[in-house]
Design an enzyme around this catalytic site. Sequence first.
Site, PDB file in Angstrom:
ATOM      1  N   HIS A  56      -4.231  16.243  -3.013  1.00 17.30           N
ATOM      2  CA  HIS A  56      -4.768  16.269  -1.367  1.00 17.30           C
ATOM      3  C   HIS A  56      -4.633  17.692  -0.976  1.00 17.30           C
ATOM      4  CE1 HIS A  56      -4.841  12.178  -1.945  1.00 17.30           C
ATOM      5  NE2 HIS A  56      -4.926  11.717  -0.592  1.00 17.30           N
ATOM      6  N   GLU A 114     -12.792   4.747   4.454  1.00 18.13           N
ATOM      7  CA  GLU A 114     -12.208   5.472   5.824  1.00 18.13           C
ATOM      8  C   GLU A 114     -13.657   5.690   6.487  1.00 18.13           C
ATOM      9  OE1 GLU A 114      -9.737   8.580   4.254  1.00 18.13           O
ATOM     10  OE2 GLU A 114      -8.445   7.065   3.473  1.00 18.13           O
ATOM     11  N   ARG A 150     -15.047  29.350  47.741  1.00 24.05           N
ATOM     12  CA  ARG A 150     -14.672  28.085  48.664  1.00 24.05           C
ATOM     13  C   ARG A 150     -13.993  27.046  47.874  1.00 24.05           C
ATOM     14  NH1 ARG A 150     -19.099  25.081  51.609  1.00 24.05           N
ATOM     15  NH2 ARG A 150     -20.470  27.021  50.962  1.00 24.05           N
ATOM     16  N   ASN A 196       0.670  11.671   5.705  1.00 19.51           N
ATOM     17  CA  ASN A 196       0.078  10.853   6.384  1.00 19.51           C
ATOM     18  C   ASN A 196       0.212  10.723   7.846  1.00 19.51           C
ATOM     19  OD1 ASN A 196      -0.722   7.188   6.086  1.00 19.51           O
ATOM     20  ND2 ASN A 196      -2.157   9.026   6.089  1.00 19.51           N
ATOM     21  N   TYR A 221       0.970  -1.152   0.036  1.00 19.82           N
ATOM     22  CA  TYR A 221       0.053   0.067  -0.226  1.00 19.82           C
ATOM     23  C   TYR A 221       0.798   1.210   0.002  1.00 19.82           C
ATOM     24  CZ  TYR A 221      -2.930   3.810   1.471  1.00 19.82           C
ATOM     25  OH  TYR A 221      -3.629   4.855   1.593  1.00 19.82           O
TER      26      TYR A 221
END
Length: 511
Positions: free
Chosen positions: A88, A417, A286, A200, A58
């Site tokens: 991208h 994805e 407090r 990536n 891949y």
Amino acid sequence: MMKPVSRLSLTGEHLTLESFEEVVRHYRSVDLSANAKVQMNRCRQMVTDLVAQGRTIYGITTGFGKFSDTVINQQQTAELQRNLLRSHACGVGGPLPEEVVRGMMLLRANALAKGYSGIRPSVVDTLVQMLNHRIHPVVPSQGSLGASGDLAPLAHMSLPLIGEGEVIVNGQRMQARTALDQAGIAPVALEAKEGLALINGTQMMASLLSLAVIRGKNLLLAADTIAAMTVEALGGIPHAFHPLLHQVRGHRGQITTAANLRHLLADSRRVTQPGEKRVQDAYSLRCIPQVHGASKDTWHYACQVTETELNAATDNPLLFVEGDEVISGGNFHGQPLALAADFLAIAMAEIGNISERRTERLVNPQLSGLPPFLTRNGGLHSGYMILQYTAASLVSENKTLCHPASVDSIPSSANQEDHVSMGSIATRKLHQVLDNLTHVLAIEYVCAAQALESGDKKMGKGTSPAYELLRRQLPPLTDDREGHRDIEQATELIQSGKLVQAVMKETTISV
């Protein structure tokens, strides 16, 4: 004469938040360590061998995402990697701030220096040269899903390495090739796996989260200081901060906050004993240790996640030379960062919630016993009436921003994805929460200082320098004036760290 700061050698193993800040904000120079280059070259040879063998791996001999089943021939390897960056790089929105982009560049270089990504050292050296020459890619702030990493932002960050895209140098936006030529940096020609190795990863959200954690520490210490001033202004009861009370509950942040308040209020003659003015204070006074302390504990969790991610290998696939393994997995998934960012946003918003309630007590005469809205001529003058309105608005906005981004997921890449983290959204809105919180604390700071104008009793060891610092910039309120200027002055003292620095010269406080 100050000793010159040495270069930071990246190993992929030893980056800290402190060294991150030195590079990102103070321009410390960076290089790749010799050992990192050895490991990277060994891993690179593994990539070369895999390509020569024609194995289907891949991102090396296949397409990306849904195209992972499409085999690419060896002659198209360089084109594949170049096309990856171009295709991208489709982010939108305003460009990320310089320090965020510097953080992305540093963190990506450090991740690649680990030697599991199969990229040549020469490519990472080019990224490091750009960082050292302050050539900052223009990276749009929107477009990342936070799984498969910050693909779009990192593509924009990486395009200038091949001489494409845009950069900013000394505030001037220009074509990347022009900036590289001016700096004498040669663009790289990407080879197998290298485009994927560059984009990536989780480096946008990791950079944003790192900067948020750094900001958060300063704000938590400032919040303790300003809260202590309010305790004094309202004649509060520090007996509630007694160490025995907090030790029996045991939470680290609570114990630390109570100790901070004791140190800040040491020697103060403005505070009271139980029964002297009232038996016990309202919760916003407090319970400062319990509320601020819980936020500190959350900060420590976010810090732990961040410091782990600073030295993480986050691309896919990763190559393990010793075992001759190429492993495709999901280290790019931003879920750890997304959850930490959402949690930290909630924690820091709560600091604002309780701060705004203390501001209300300062300006409300029914709760404070002080002049209404801290003005001596109420009616003709409105004093600090509207400062509380602004604080309330910001606190309300933070409640909306605290809806967690990490609970959302939208499938992408043809459902390959199918679960994403939205970590980039979580980390971006965290910074808006911190911006709003800074202003909320500034408003309490201004109001507490004004409330302390009543009476002449001695202030505490830590609150006194905090009060004096503000008064050097901002005189007491006598007539109405533009309130935003008062907020701006106080905001700068908090944001710059000057408030915490002034206090730390006189006493010790910690997170």
